[in-house]
Write an enzyme that holds these catalytic residues in place. Structure first.
Site, PDB file in Angstrom:
ATOM      1  N   HIS A  72       1.129 -13.402 -30.670  1.00 16.19           N
ATOM      2  CA  HIS A  72       0.072 -13.710 -29.880  1.00 16.19           C
ATOM      3  C   HIS A  72      -0.889 -14.579 -30.455  1.00 16.19           C
ATOM      4  CE1 HIS A  72       0.208  -9.103 -28.256  1.00 16.19           C
ATOM      5  NE2 HIS A  72       1.230  -9.727 -28.155  1.00 16.19           N
ATOM      6  N   TYR A 201      -9.002  -5.217 -25.188  1.00 17.35           N
ATOM      7  CA  TYR A 201     -10.093  -4.636 -25.969  1.00 17.35           C
ATOM      8  C   TYR A 201     -11.170  -4.241 -24.973  1.00 17.35           C
ATOM      9  CZ  TYR A 201      -8.263  -5.086 -30.515  1.00 17.35           C
ATOM     10  OH  TYR A 201      -7.339  -5.356 -31.653  1.00 17.35           O
TER      11      TYR A 201
END
Length: 391
Positions: A72, A201
């Site tokens: 990532h 998130y």
């Protein structure tokens, strides 16, 4: 039995240390009170910092990681239904993190242990570090119903938050710093494709949520819940509805629902014990510190601890230089406290606290809006998230 380094605990800290010492030609024995299947099967962290990935490569343990790990280069934050991306690679000169579950890391460490001469005693009961204040420490334990004693030069307590290592340290020496958070994370695993190819998130007025994954076909999701919640209160349908709400319509547009096969609630805490050395007993990993999982630092901190400790032991045996051992606690704690700060800050930014009034909520939203528009603020997140260098 005698060895140079007795390692208590065969979790990530203990086994990484054992492999590092084996590479340096330093004899060690690992004592683990559970079975391999139990240790390997624990569902834990899944985001590896660049330093952890590099260490696995140095140790020749990265074959499956390279084949199966998900690299990532960014991560995502969501608030008020909108999502923005932090381009970690662009902000840190190309650094990234890799999604690769702790279970897989443990499998790699265990599989390579016997071929490399890493000795592990499983189901070692009643383990006790002894005489570590002098020059001849030892660890007593029971294996197969027989009392044993492992004489050694040093003891590395890598046995977790509830282990015997920290408990053996003198109470008048040890200082403990702790914050227990008034909520937990309800997490599920499901064999469905992740909602996004990178983590999300989410800060929502109903509470925090995290969309994560273990592979391209296995998803890991979390929602913030009260400490009085029970798993039975959260059937799958309720969970999927809640995660979709908290992620917001943009992020949840690609949500694929399916039956969960693992569901648990984990409390959150920040914890540090100082010092990380007394005499010839050294603490590493969760034995010395706990971070809330928000910053994905737990296993990575354990790895940085033992990298420092292994280097200090190599210098002791190879160069007759004890400066690394003498400075281990201060060096490790310098990095620990930076990771604690980031995890504490990121938790405060993304979670709903019981005493949060409308002003505090608006301040959260204002800070997220600032981060969204500030390259400098995003750089701070990026460099902490991919992992600070050893200090």
């Amino acid at each position: 039995m005698r060895t140079k380094v007795a390692i208590i605990g065969a979790g990530p800290a203990g086994l990484f240390l054992a492999h590092l010492l084996a590479r340096a030609g330093i004899d060690a024995v690992v004592l683990e009170r559970r079975t391999r299947d139990y240790v390997e099967g624990r569902v834990r962290a899944g985001v590896l910092e660049q330093g952890t990935v590099a260490l696995m490569a140095e140790l020749g343990l990265d074959a499956r990681l390279r084949a199966e790990g998900l690299v990532h280069t960014g991560t995502n934050l969501a608030y008020d239904g909108e999502v923005f991306r932090v381009d970690m690679a662009a902000l840190t000169g190309g650094s990234a993190v890799t999604v690769y579950g702790q279970q897989e890391v443990m499998r790699d460490l265990f599989d390579a242990a016997e071929p490399r001469g890493v000795r592990i005693v499983f189901e070692a009961e009643d383990v006790r570090p002894e005489d570590f204040g002098g020059s001849s420490p030892s660890v007593s334990y029971v294996a197969g119903g027989v009392a044993q004693r492992l004489s050694c030069d040093f003891i590395a307590a890598c046995d977790g938050f509830h282990g015997v290592g920290r408990a053996a340290m003198p109470a008048d020496v040890l200082k403990v710093y702790e914050r227990v958070y008034p909520f937990g994370w309800l997490g599920i695993l499901a064999d469905v494709p992740p909602v996004n190819h990178e983590l999300i998130y989410a800060n929502h007025e109903r509470g925090f949520a995290l969309a994560s994954m273990r592979s391209e076909s296995r998803s890991r999701y979390y929602v913030q819940v009260g400490l009085d919640e029970r798993i039975d209160d959260w059937p799958d349908d309720r969970f999927w509805d809640e995660i979709a709400t908290r992620l917001g319509p943009e992020a949840a547009a690609g949500l694929v629902r399916g039956p969960s096969f693992e569901k648990s609630i984990a409390p959150l805490r920040s914890f540090v014990a100082e010092p990380m050395r007394v005499g010839r007993l050294f603490l590493a990993g969760d034995a010395a510190h706990i971070v809330p999982p928000t910053g994905a630092k737990g296993m990575n901190l354990a790895v940085s601890d033992v990298a420092m400790l292994a280097d200090a032991l190599r210098r002791h045996y190879g160069d007759r230089d004890d400066s690394g051992l003498d400075g281990y606690s201060a060096r490790a704690l310098a990095r620990v406290w930076k990771a604690e700060r980031f995890s504490w800050w990121f938790t405060g930014l993304t979670h709903r606290f019981p005493d949060m009034d409308p002003f505090a909520r608006r301040m959260q939203v204002a800070e997220l809006a600032y981060i969204r528009g500030s390259q400098a603020a995003q750089t701070v997140i990026a460099e902490n998230y991919v992992g600070l260098p050893l200090t």
